[in-house]
Motif scaffolding. Structure first.
Motif, PDB file in Angstrom:
ATOM      1  N   VAL A 191       0.844  -1.196   0.000  1.00 33.02           N
ATOM      2  CA  VAL A 191       0.000   0.000   0.000  1.00 33.02           C
ATOM      3  C   VAL A 191       0.878   1.246   0.000  1.00 33.02           C
ATOM      4  CG1 VAL A 191      -1.711   1.330   1.297  1.00 33.02           C
ATOM      5  CG2 VAL A 191      -1.916  -1.160   1.152  1.00 33.02           C
ATOM      6  N   GLU A 192       1.888   1.233   0.853  1.00 34.25           N
ATOM      7  CA  GLU A 192       2.799   2.374   0.951  1.00 34.25           C
ATOM      8  C   GLU A 192       3.505   2.606  -0.383  1.00 34.25           C
ATOM      9  OE1 GLU A 192       4.385   5.577   2.885  1.00 34.25           O
ATOM     10  OE2 GLU A 192       3.255   4.078   4.034  1.00 34.25           O
ATOM     11  N   GLY A 193       3.871   1.512  -1.070  1.00 30.63           N
ATOM     12  CA  GLY A 193       4.542   1.633  -2.368  1.00 30.63           C
ATOM     13  C   GLY A 193       3.648   2.277  -3.413  1.00 30.63           C
ATOM     14  N   CYS A 194       2.364   1.922  -3.406  1.00 31.42           N
ATOM     15  CA  CYS A 194       1.431   2.527  -4.361  1.00 31.42           C
ATOM     16  C   CYS A 194       1.232   4.008  -4.057  1.00 31.42           C
ATOM     17  CB  CYS A 194       0.088   1.790  -4.314  1.00 31.42           C
ATOM     18  SG  CYS A 194       0.155   0.145  -5.044  1.00 31.42           S
ATOM     19  N   TRP A 195       1.223   4.351  -2.780  1.00 32.24           N
ATOM     20  CA  TRP A 195       1.114   5.762  -2.383  1.00 32.24           C
ATOM     21  C   TRP A 195       2.334   6.545  -2.868  1.00 32.24           C
ATOM     22  CZ3 TRP A 195      -1.357   9.886  -1.258  1.00 32.24           C
ATOM     23  CH2 TRP A 195      -0.814  10.899  -0.469  1.00 32.24           C
ATOM     24  N   ARG A 196       3.501   5.937  -2.741  1.00 31.02           N
ATOM     25  CA  ARG A 196       4.721   6.612  -3.204  1.00 31.02           C
ATOM     26  C   ARG A 196       4.695   6.796  -4.723  1.00 31.02           C
ATOM     27  NH1 ARG A 196       7.363   3.207   0.629  1.00 31.02           N
ATOM     28  NH2 ARG A 196       7.993   1.787  -1.050  1.00 31.02           N
ATOM     29  N   PHE A 197       4.194   5.797  -5.444  1.00 28.16           N
ATOM     30  CA  PHE A 197       4.129   5.903  -6.908  1.00 28.16           C
ATOM     31  C   PHE A 197       3.184   7.026  -7.323  1.00 28.16           C
ATOM     32  CE2 PHE A 197       2.107   4.502 -10.981  1.00 28.16           C
ATOM     33  CZ  PHE A 197       3.190   4.792 -11.790  1.00 28.16           C
ATOM     34  N   ILE A 198       2.067   7.161  -6.650  1.00 29.82           N
ATOM     35  CA  ILE A 198       1.141   8.257  -6.936  1.00 29.82           C
ATOM     36  C   ILE A 198       1.829   9.601  -6.728  1.00 29.82           C
ATOM     37  CG2 ILE A 198      -0.871   9.440  -5.929  1.00 29.82           C
ATOM     38  CD1 ILE A 198      -2.230   6.684  -5.793  1.00 29.82           C
ATOM     39  N   ASN A 199       2.617   9.704  -5.695  1.00 28.14           N
ATOM     40  CA  ASN A 199       3.327  10.957  -5.433  1.00 28.14           C
ATOM     41  C   ASN A 199       4.456  11.197  -6.431  1.00 28.14           C
ATOM     42  OD1 ASN A 199       2.535  12.549  -2.768  1.00 28.14           O
ATOM     43  ND2 ASN A 199       2.103  10.372  -2.424  1.00 28.14           N
ATOM     44  N   ARG A 200       5.046  10.120  -6.931  1.00 34.05           N
ATOM     45  CA  ARG A 200       6.064  10.283  -7.981  1.00 34.05           C
ATOM     46  C   ARG A 200       5.433  10.899  -9.223  1.00 34.05           C
ATOM     47  NH1 ARG A 200       9.835   6.073 -10.063  1.00 34.05           N
ATOM     48  NH2 ARG A 200      11.362   7.745 -10.053  1.00 34.05           N
ATOM     49  N   ILE A 201       4.234  10.425  -9.573  1.00 36.25           N
ATOM     50  CA  ILE A 201       3.533  10.987 -10.733  1.00 36.25           C
ATOM     51  C   ILE A 201       3.210  12.458 -10.466  1.00 36.25           C
ATOM     52  CG2 ILE A 201       1.403  10.902 -12.079  1.00 36.25           C
ATOM     53  CD1 ILE A 201       1.364   7.875 -11.657  1.00 36.25           C
ATOM     54  N   TRP A 202       2.759  12.769  -9.245  1.00 33.33           N
ATOM     55  CA  TRP A 202       2.417  14.142  -8.874  1.00 33.33           C
ATOM     56  C   TRP A 202       3.622  15.065  -9.022  1.00 33.33           C
ATOM     57  CZ3 TRP A 202      -1.609  17.168  -8.050  1.00 33.33           C
ATOM     58  CH2 TRP A 202      -1.488  18.306  -7.254  1.00 33.33           C
ATOM     59  N   ARG A 203       4.777  14.591  -8.540  1.00 36.96           N
ATOM     60  CA  ARG A 203       5.991  15.437  -8.564  1.00 36.96           C
ATOM     61  C   ARG A 203       6.582  15.574  -9.961  1.00 36.96           C
ATOM     62  NH1 ARG A 203       6.964  12.506  -3.758  1.00 36.96           N
ATOM     63  NH2 ARG A 203       8.375  11.113  -4.894  1.00 36.96           N
ATOM     64  N   LEU A 204       6.188  14.727 -10.883  1.00 42.37           N
ATOM     65  CA  LEU A 204       6.702  14.840 -12.253  1.00 42.37           C
ATOM     66  C   LEU A 204       6.340  16.176 -12.894  1.00 42.37           C
ATOM     67  CD1 LEU A 204       6.293  11.345 -13.979  1.00 42.37           C
ATOM     68  CD2 LEU A 204       8.361  12.750 -13.918  1.00 42.37           C
ATOM     69  N   GLN A 205       5.299  16.838 -12.362  1.00 36.37           N
ATOM     70  CA  GLN A 205       4.950  18.171 -12.884  1.00 36.37           C
ATOM     71  C   GLN A 205       6.142  19.107 -12.788  1.00 36.37           C
ATOM     72  OE1 GLN A 205       0.863  19.797 -11.874  1.00 36.37           O
ATOM     73  NE2 GLN A 205       0.996  18.091 -10.414  1.00 36.37           N
ATOM     74  N   ASP A 206       6.837  19.057 -11.663  1.00 38.42           N
ATOM     75  CA  ASP A 206       8.020  19.899 -11.483  1.00 38.42           C
ATOM     76  C   ASP A 206       9.189  19.410 -12.339  1.00 38.42           C
ATOM     77  OD1 ASP A 206       6.805  21.609  -9.750  1.00 38.42           O
ATOM     78  OD2 ASP A 206       7.610  20.677  -7.934  1.00 38.42           O
ATOM     79  N   VAL A 207       9.312  18.065 -12.420  1.00 40.82           N
ATOM     80  CA  VAL A 207      10.446  17.482 -13.141  1.00 40.82           C
ATOM     81  C   VAL A 207      10.436  17.881 -14.615  1.00 40.82           C
ATOM     82  CG1 VAL A 207      11.525  15.320 -13.875  1.00 40.82           C
ATOM     83  CG2 VAL A 207      10.668  15.556 -11.531  1.00 40.82           C
ATOM     84  N   VAL A 208       9.259  17.787 -15.256  1.00 44.79           N
ATOM     85  CA  VAL A 208       9.215  18.074 -16.700  1.00 44.79           C
ATOM     86  C   VAL A 208       9.432  19.552 -16.984  1.00 44.79           C
ATOM     87  CG1 VAL A 208       7.737  16.103 -17.225  1.00 44.79           C
ATOM     88  CG2 VAL A 208       6.687  18.314 -16.731  1.00 44.79           C
ATOM     89  N   ASN A 209       9.331  20.382 -15.957  1.00 48.63           N
ATOM     90  CA  ASN A 209       9.579  21.819 -16.137  1.00 48.63           C
ATOM     91  C   ASN A 209      10.983  22.228 -15.699  1.00 48.63           C
ATOM     92  OD1 ASN A 209       7.018  22.640 -17.203  1.00 48.63           O
ATOM     93  ND2 ASN A 209       6.142  22.319 -15.169  1.00 48.63           N
ATOM     94  N   THR A 210      11.759  21.242 -15.214  1.00 49.85           N
ATOM     95  CA  THR A 210      13.117  21.533 -14.764  1.00 49.85           C
ATOM     96  C   THR A 210      13.981  21.973 -15.948  1.00 49.85           C
ATOM     97  OG1 THR A 210      12.955  19.892 -13.008  1.00 49.85           O
ATOM     98  CG2 THR A 210      15.173  20.590 -13.631  1.00 49.85           C
ATOM     99  N   LYS A 211      14.685  23.095 -15.770  1.00 55.55           N
ATOM    100  CA  LYS A 211      15.515  23.607 -16.865  1.00 55.55           C
ATOM    101  C   LYS A 211      16.747  22.740 -17.029  1.00 55.55           C
ATOM    102  CE  LYS A 211      13.974  28.393 -16.745  1.00 55.55           C
ATOM    103  NZ  LYS A 211      14.385  29.809 -16.644  1.00 55.55           N
TER     104      LYS A 211
END
Length: 823
Positions: A632-652
């Protein structure tokens, strides 16, 4: 960016979906429809993780096909009648309607919290009069068609549930619901002639290519079609010639699948309940002994009777049968291993060729006559011969192969007038009477002048009265309601009484899927045009335990609707997925067993999307899932990884992406689209679909050129969000709104892969020598075998492995592997 707030996000989008009615289904002629349905849930009061898996599977299909551009209907309702509600009423002194509605309200809230994409405008509950009115109406139409009748029958009785059970509701002699050992009782009961459709239920399997073979096999075995002959054995009773030739001579009718062994029948056996015993009780010399045996049998369950190794029985003294092919008198026994629910309740016994009959014959000193001789020596006096051979001691048929004799003897019997070729079915008529309150009242009235008559259609629905006493005594509580019981005959106006049995709750679930097509129609069960737009169900989801109950009953009911001119199709469900159970402590999760895991805690701590993702990722939908919260904890972390990708794809990034870098990432993206699409649409492998998206997420995190690649990484991120929408819809809606997506992502088009983008310039091929991987080579994609052989012949490492050896086989599986066999 801020952390992902699942509580705030999920409430926001659930409200948005409800306010905009985004999942409301409306008929749209010319647009491809998709009907997704999970089996009608019972409102037990609380969801457990088994439910989450079931409804989550349905939601993936519904959301996926909506995004594929189809007009999706995804309804929900409640299988709201039944014993648990009535038992709760008895135990807690609460009316079953109140108990049921409280449970429905609780489970509705939980389903909405999970974000399941139901069209709530189509919600039904089978305990509502507006629904069960049409149970009654269809039942009357069946009666008019000759499909409904009432008769006295020896039936299955559950002493715990205090009600009758259909044959399908008895498993290994026990009640399907409470596991109590069942008893047998003689009662007046209502039946529906499902046997009239036995052949069509079997033939219909040809249309069900989208069903699991296991379910079709279970139904085939349950319906039990067998070819054979019905044969009449005359019964002679009494000691004098006058008695034996009296006009009241009885006949025992048997069904046999082995007419080739008729000449070897040396005794007969009837069930203790067989009517012949009652009819000849004055001529059975040892009727007292027989009566005691019958009484002892009544204390046994069917499973005890059929599986007992010791075959007990009592001879009917003074009564004999005539073997119609030999003319010989043979004894008649009553034995508890013969059941009235199967065949005719009487069998001819051929001890030479049936081991059960052989054992019985040895015990009771009955002659054993060989009528089939095999190719090898065999003593039938010691053991029954059950193989093939040629007929002996069989009159004019001596020397005929036993395989040919089936047809020859059957036709001979029919020509002689003491039997006929026939087909028999194990399937019996559907017993629908229940001696309980919380069910559909059977819409008939018993009049002393007119006998049994249906109520007038204008008086439907016949509703359940409030003034009843819940005693649990075994009689219908409806008998305690004077306002319900006493009525005028609709035909002659005389004082009469209503029927007090209610319908089996499987009646309610036998056609609900059709009601969803026009859920609140007051003047008909449904509008035919709407029904024919939505039906049949494209994808049905439910447990395999319903193979020989609900899934047979509903197929039968829909065929009746067709024959009443109300439906068009032959079958209600095109494709069936039987999901594996979620177990805890070795048993399927169940409130009655007390082994449930509620999703509430997971939803509260991690969110609905985590609960959905975890249960869908843990195992393929068809497989059993042994519950463990690990992951369960792993799935929660994966959801947050997807959430944080918003910042990653905008990283210069300092370096611009080369065409090859962009092409490599896009290739992975298109491969993932193809894999996820196939896994959902064709393979039903949600766990591998999710795993593929995880790999794409990893690839995007590893990519070094996010804001300097012409928007490729943003395209990939958008694709990730689209692919995850069926699994984690709240998360994806929120991200979609933040990255500038138009409208709700739940209505956005599903991504399409480009086959050209998937092709790679080169592939890595493992080289297997005599079953072991010895090396890897790189070859052009789609390289020919000749090209691969050239590469291998120039590879020093592989040539060293082949030194001084003779190549026997060289096999190249294109773009997969090279196999070399040497000696």
């Amino acid at each position: 960016m801020s952390d992902y707030n699942h509580g705030e996000v999920e409430k926001k989008w659930q409200k948005k979906w409800a306010d905009d009615n985004i999942f409301r289904a409306v008929e749209r002629e010319g647009k491809e429809k998709y009907y997704c349905l999970v089996m009608l849930p019972y409102p037990s009061g609380n969801l457990h993780m088994g439910h989450v898996r079931n409804y989550g599977i349905g939601d993936v299909f519904a959301r996926f096909h909506k995004m594929k551009g189809k007009n999706v209907i995804h309804p929900i309702g409640w299988d709201a009648f039944g014993l648990p509600a009535e038992n709760a009423a008895i135990k807690n002194k609460i009316h079953p309607a109140k108990w049921t509605k409280q449970n429905i309200a609780r489970m509705r809230e939980q389903l909405k919290t999970l974000g399941i994409s139901y069209d709530w405008d189509r919600e039904i509950a089978t305990c509502d009069p507006e629904y069960y009115k049409w149970n009654q109406w269809i039942f009357i139409k069946m009666w008019e068609k000759g499909l409904v009748f009432k008769k006295k029958a020896n039936v299955n009785w559950c002493p715990s549930c205090n009600t009758v059970l259909a044959n399908e509701q008895v498993s290994e002699g026990k009640c399907w619901r409470c596991s109590s050992v069942t008893e047998r009782k003689d009662l007046e009961q209502w039946f529906i002639k499902i046997t009239d459709y036995a052949d069509e239920l079997l033939e219909g399997h040809k249309e069900l290519s989208g069903w699991p073979e296991q379910v079709l096999s279970m139904q085939k075995n349950w319906i039990g079609k067998s070819y054979g002959a019905e044969v009449d054995f005359k019964v002679q009773a009494g000691s004098s010639k006058d008695e034996r030739t009296s006009k009241d001579t009885k006949t025992l009718k048997i069904f046999t699948t082995r007419p080739d062994t008729l000449f070897g029948a040396t005794f007969m056996v009837v069930a203790p309940e067989h009517e012949i015993i009652h009819e000849l009780e004055n001529k059975i010399k040892n009727i007292g002994e027989v009566a005691k045996y019958i009484e002892a049998t009544e204390a046994k369950s069917n499973i005890e009777r059929s599986q007992s190794k010791e075959k007990t029985g009592v001879k009917l003294e003074g009564v004999e049968a005539v073997n119609p092919v030999t003319g010989k008198l043979i004894p008649i026994f009553t034995a508890d291993y013969v059941l009235t629910g199967y065949g005719t309740g009487a069998i001819m016994a051929v001890p030479a060729h049936d081991q059960r009959d052989h054992d019985f014959a040895k015990k009771h000193n009955i002659p054993i006559v060989e009528v089939i001789k095999g190719s090898e020596p065999f003593d039938v006096q010691e053991k029954a011969y059950e193989g093939e051979g040629v007929l002996v001691n069989s009159g004019e048929f001596n020397g005929v192969k036993s395989t040919d004799a089936f047809k020859i003897v059957s036709e001979w019997v029919q020509k002689r007038g003491f039997g006929k070729k026939t087909i028999n079915f194990k399937l019996k008529d559907w017993l629908i009477s229940r001696q309980r309150y919380w069910g559909t009242p059977i819409p008939f009235i018993h009049c002393p002048k007119c006998a049994t008559v249906p109520v007038n259609e204008k008086d439907l629905p016949i509703t359940l009265p409030e003034d009843v006493e819940f005693t649990g005594s075994g009689e219908s509580p409806l008998k305690t309601s004077k306002s319900f019981l006493n009525v005028k005959c609709p035909k002659c106006g005389a004082n009469a009484q209503r029927e007090t049995d209610t319908m089996d709750t499987f009646v309610d679930s036998s056609w609900y899927f059709a009601r969803y097509c026009d859920a609140h129609n007051d003047s008909a069960p449904f509008d035919g045009k709407k029904l024919n737009y939505w039906m049949p169900v494209n994808q049905y989801i439910g447990g395999i335990e319903h193979a020989c109950m609900h899934l047979i009953y509903s197929r039968f009911w829909y065929k009746v609707l067709r024959d009443l001119g109300l439906a068009r199709d032959n079958e209600p469900f095109t494709n069936l997925l039987t999901q594996g159970m979620v177990t805890l402590g070795g048993s399927a999760m169940s409130k009655s067993r007390g082994n449930i895991v509620s999703p509430d805690e997971i939803v509260e701590k991690y969110g609905a999307d985590t609960a959905r993702l975890f249960i869908l990722f843990a195992a393929p939908p068809q497989k059993q899932l042994d519950w463990s919260s690990d992951g369960v904890e792993g799935c929660w972390r994966f959801i947050n990884r997807i959430w944080r990708l918003q910042d990653v794809v905008n990283t210069k990034s300092t370096n611009a992406a080369a065409d090859k870098d962009k092409a490599d990432l896009l290739r992975i993206m298109h491969k993932t689209i193809k894999k996820v699409t196939g896994d959902i649409e064709k393979e039903f492998q949600f766990n591998t679909a999710i795993s593929s998206v995880m790999e794409l997420v990893n690839a995007l995190y590893s990519y070094k050129f996010h804001s300097n690649d012409g928007g490729v990484s943003k395209e990939v991120y958008k694709t990730i969000i689209l692919l995850m929408t069926p699994f984690t819809p709240h998360l994806c809606e929120e991200i979609w709104s933040q990255i500038g997506g138009k409208g709700c992502i739940s209505a956005a088009p599903w991504p399409v892969y480009d086959e050209k983008m998937i092709k790679e310039d080169s592939v890595e091929l493992p080289v297997q020598i005599n079953g072991k991987i010895k090396a890897k080579i790189t070859a052009a994609a789609d390289a020919s075998q000749e090209d691969v052989e050239k590469i291998i012949n120039s590879d020093e490492k592989i040539l060293q492995q082949l030194k001084d050896k003779q190549v026997v086989k060289f096999i190249y599986v294109k773009n997969k592997i090279v196999t070399i066999v040497v000696k």
